[in-house]
Design a protein around this motif. Sequence first.
Motif, PDB file in Angstrom:
ATOM      1  N   MET A  28       0.938  -1.261  -0.067  1.00 31.30           N
ATOM      2  CA  MET A  28      -0.001  -0.084  -0.007  1.00 31.30           C
ATOM      3  C   MET A  28       0.701   1.096   0.042  1.00 31.30           C
ATOM      4  SD  MET A  28      -2.908  -1.017   2.726  1.00 31.30           S
ATOM      5  CE  MET A  28      -3.481   0.547   2.873  1.00 31.30           C
ATOM      6  N   ALA A  29       2.075   1.179   0.678  1.00 25.85           N
ATOM      7  CA  ALA A  29       2.865   2.105   0.884  1.00 25.85           C
ATOM      8  C   ALA A  29       3.424   2.734  -0.385  1.00 25.85           C
ATOM      9  CB  ALA A  29       4.086   1.956   1.792  1.00 25.85           C
ATOM     10  N   PRO A  75       1.185   5.358  -3.553  1.00 28.20           N
ATOM     11  CA  PRO A  75       1.354   6.872  -3.856  1.00 28.20           C
ATOM     12  C   PRO A  75       2.260   7.079  -4.742  1.00 28.20           C
ATOM     13  CG  PRO A  75       0.906   6.241  -1.483  1.00 28.20           C
ATOM     14  CD  PRO A  75       1.257   5.001  -1.994  1.00 28.20           C
ATOM     15  N   THR A  86      -0.798   4.767   7.711  1.00 30.52           N
ATOM     16  CA  THR A  86      -1.097   6.083   7.162  1.00 30.52           C
ATOM     17  C   THR A  86       0.073   6.798   6.941  1.00 30.52           C
ATOM     18  OG1 THR A  86      -3.432   5.925   8.065  1.00 30.52           O
ATOM     19  CG2 THR A  86      -2.505   8.173   7.501  1.00 30.52           C
ATOM     20  N   ILE A  92       2.129   5.767   3.983  1.00 35.44           N
ATOM     21  CA  ILE A  92       1.584   6.187   2.759  1.00 35.44           C
ATOM     22  C   ILE A  92       1.969   7.913   2.478  1.00 35.44           C
ATOM     23  CG2 ILE A  92      -0.663   6.732   1.687  1.00 35.44           C
ATOM     24  CD1 ILE A  92      -1.681   4.308   2.973  1.00 35.44           C
ATOM     25  N   ASN A 135       5.638   8.268   1.493  1.00 38.53           N
ATOM     26  CA  ASN A 135       5.658   7.952   0.172  1.00 38.53           C
ATOM     27  C   ASN A 135       5.184   9.055  -0.831  1.00 38.53           C
ATOM     28  OD1 ASN A 135       7.299   4.989  -0.256  1.00 38.53           O
ATOM     29  ND2 ASN A 135       6.122   4.865   1.558  1.00 38.53           N
ATOM     30  N   ALA A 136       4.125   9.530  -0.519  1.00 29.94           N
ATOM     31  CA  ALA A 136       3.384  10.578  -1.235  1.00 29.94           C
ATOM     32  C   ALA A 136       4.184  11.614  -1.489  1.00 29.94           C
ATOM     33  CB  ALA A 136       1.828  10.898  -0.848  1.00 29.94           C
TER      34      ALA A 136
END
Length: 428
Positions: free
Chosen positions: A60-61, A64, A114, A117, A120-121
């Motif tokens: 998931m990470a 982004p 969270t 994520i 990384n964004a």
Amino acid sequence: MSSPDQAQTSSKGLLAPPFIALLTTEILSNLGQTCLVFALPLHLLNISGSASLYGMASAMAVLPSILLTPLGGALADRLHKQSTMAVLDILSALTAFLYILISRKIDPVFLTVTCMILVNAYRACYSPTVQAALHCLVDSKDLTRASALVAQAISLVGMIGPVLAGMVMGFFGIMQVVGVSALACLLSAAWIRIAVRIPEPAQSRFQGPRALVSHLVADTKEATQFLIRHGNLKVVIGLSLAANLIFASYVNVALPYMVTRTLGLSNAMQGLAEGILACGSLLGAILVSIRPAWFYLRRIPMLLSGSALVLLPIAAGLLMHSPTHVLFALVTGCMALAAGMVQTVNITSLSYEQIHTPARLIGKVIGLTNSLCMCAIPLGQAAFGPLIDHCPMTLIITGVVMVTLLTCLIARMAMKPDEQSAGRTHLR
């Protein structure tokens, strides 16, 4: 009479204060974010004890980075680069501080995922901005060396960051690692505001959010059309995709499997193997910065072919049932050499993109290509996982070599001589 700021921005070169300041802020920012990216998933594994959750959170990470890198590239060309980098560093620091403040009030798994994520964004938007800034701070003839120096800095931080984070986490705990990361990002934000002024194109001004969105859509469309029209850039991007889809994906899955399962060695030896691999990448970047004239468009297929061929001694060692210590030396040595060659491919490809892309499109083009390359790695990993479980490693290595050689042959035949000549003229 020019102002001091104008004098500073007009100075270009690898030894000029603007480039040195940019390199310094990249090191500080990358150090803070690398420590977070290393420590947060490890903390998640410690508190949950679930390898499945760890893997899901790590996947998931990455999302982004894949989704936001094109947006980051478009923003890099439209917004003030210096301010964008400073804001992203401040956001990273604030995210880290918030993690510390609310860690006891929110579910730790949700909070950790969270934060991973978000970090990384931020990085997805930060990297294209740095690459776009290089085009403003150094001359075209120095772009290859400048890109190599940035790659060296990232590789060095990639080696030092996890070690530093691991030591701080082991002695003090996760909160202290997060605090150190926040301070590094704050220092980076302060340094980029104080030490460098990046020249900005007139188009970076816009009126309102709606106008910005409209510009971003139009710019991304223009960048895509530019890539489609430019034959050799399509070849370069195809080779970069192959390097990630085939080599990087294979190494990411095969290295830990071979060290811990095939050879039956400890996790500490796997850590040593990762360090040796990082050293190979670092040496590749150093070589490009020392001898940039050795690396140009026509050599990219040859370098990528070489990175595959140096894997063959591993297959030979497996077939001969070599002793464990010999196989470990073969696996780490050959993969490190291959990683160094792939690093030269990535840097040469990036500098070619920077030289042959109009300044107004640099960030968007790099953002799009980076996003494509990042998509290739999880796809390749998903394919190599089942292959390694069900096929002999020697057969997989042979397949990797054959597919890479075929890809490079097709790419070499697809290169257009007229664009190669233009590229050499430009490089002079």
